[in-house]
Design an enzyme around this catalytic site. Sequence first.
Site, PDB file in Angstrom:
ATOM      1  N   ASP A 217       0.906  -1.169  -0.135  1.00 22.33           N
ATOM      2  CA  ASP A 217       0.057   0.051  -0.028  1.00 22.33           C
ATOM      3  C   ASP A 217       0.900   1.242  -0.054  1.00 22.33           C
ATOM      4  O   ASP A 217       2.184   1.283   0.166  1.00 22.33           O
ATOM      5  CB  ASP A 217      -0.789  -0.005   1.158  1.00 22.33           C
ATOM      6  CG  ASP A 217      -2.062   0.985   1.191  1.00 22.33           C
ATOM      7  OD1 ASP A 217      -3.269   0.257   0.653  1.00 22.33           O
ATOM      8  OD2 ASP A 217      -1.971   2.235   1.099  1.00 22.33           O
ATOM      9  N   HIS A 219       0.279   4.040   1.885  1.00 22.42           N
ATOM     10  CA  HIS A 219       0.128   4.543   2.997  1.00 22.42           C
ATOM     11  C   HIS A 219       0.940   4.025   4.116  1.00 22.42           C
ATOM     12  O   HIS A 219       1.238   2.759   4.159  1.00 22.42           O
ATOM     13  CB  HIS A 219      -1.207   4.489   3.652  1.00 22.42           C
ATOM     14  CG  HIS A 219      -2.052   5.228   2.681  1.00 22.42           C
ATOM     15  ND1 HIS A 219      -2.791   4.409   1.632  1.00 22.42           N
ATOM     16  CD2 HIS A 219      -2.701   6.429   2.446  1.00 22.42           C
ATOM     17  CE1 HIS A 219      -3.773   5.227   0.827  1.00 22.42           C
ATOM     18  NE2 HIS A 219      -3.510   6.472   1.242  1.00 22.42           N
ATOM     19  N   SER A 311      -5.939  10.907   2.591  1.00 29.89           N
ATOM     20  CA  SER A 311      -6.069   9.606   3.111  1.00 29.89           C
ATOM     21  C   SER A 311      -5.341   9.059   4.073  1.00 29.89           C
ATOM     22  O   SER A 311      -5.631   8.129   4.971  1.00 29.89           O
ATOM     23  CB  SER A 311      -6.140   8.525   1.786  1.00 29.89           C
ATOM     24  OG  SER A 311      -4.917   8.902   1.050  1.00 29.89           O
TER      25      SER A 311
END
Length: 384
Positions: A217, A219, A311
């Site tokens: 990912d 993040h 996000s």
Amino acid sequence: MTTPTTTPTTPVRVSGLRAAALALNGPARLAALTLLLLPLGGLIAAVVSLRTPDPHHPVPVSARALSSGETFKALERHLDANLPGRDALIGVVNTARYLTTRGGSDEVTLGEGGWLFLRSELAAHPRQAAHLRQRANLIADLNAELQRRGVTLLVAVSPNKSRVQAAQLPGGALPTWTTNTYEDFQALLRQRGVHSVDLLTPMQRAARTDPQYYRTDTHWNQDGARTAAQATAQAIRALAPDLPPTAFTTGAAPAASRPGDLLNLMGLQFTPDALRPHADSEATETTVAAGGDLGGSLLGEAPQVLLAGTSYGLRGNYHGALQQALGSAVLNVSREGADFSGSLRPALRDPAFHAAPPRVLVWELPERFLPLPLDEEDHAPLAP
């Protein structure tokens, strides 16, 4: 004495195609077989699709439509809407590509040990310096306006995954052409009198022993979010040491598979782990106030601290970890896909912000957007 006769053996001829197939290992042979069978499967699915009535996607077959190309455009739309197993077919193609090349995609780079990275984080930006100055000037103007309203701005730049987890990149380091975007932007903010918090240094230090980002990912993971939250909370306390105290507790759910957004970009989100880089596993944490509340969620509640982020502000329990590290409630108005200012502008225009502004506004923004050209809306001042 009879001499035994021997029958000469005829060498077995193996076709070039068969020889090539036999030389492949298991996964590569599976990928090759998939690529051979896929056109047949696609043809069958296309025939089924064309036999499916669809008044919303008619396919004209007149001479005029054929000659103008409208028939083929309409056919494409019809197939896209009605192709049986469309997502599955796309997934099979992407899986075959990964098994054959053992590489990423146009948007994703495959690092060491199944780590995935955005290619855009590793790209060169010839006009980066100019774009950084433009963004710093916008933020400085906003900072001056907020100060007039009694609001303290704190900028928190979430560092690129490739910068924090550089040891997991191909070759174990950032490419030589990458620049010090993070440090350069921090310096520009300091020169303009804007408060900012350095998240990169503590995250790089922590990454030596504990990964700070998800493998699959873009993040930060829960450890990384906690590291960033602790640094942010320390910076907030320096600006507002007398915030109203609130106690928080954090609990965790059972560990579960967590396929990341980079697997989605590779088209492998539905592929079994055995045929792709393994998905992350996570025991998702949730932080609540002592009374069971998750923390402020509406501007009308007159928050002391407001978090307007992307996000990243919604991942890894960053919001919860920030409240717990700060010991005070934080209102979170972060948004998915906020890019540079997508969550900040709506917050600044909310009537509740003007009626009861926060003492501290934490603006989280990702490093990877900083060197890009400004969007059209960001040529206008941030403050309404």
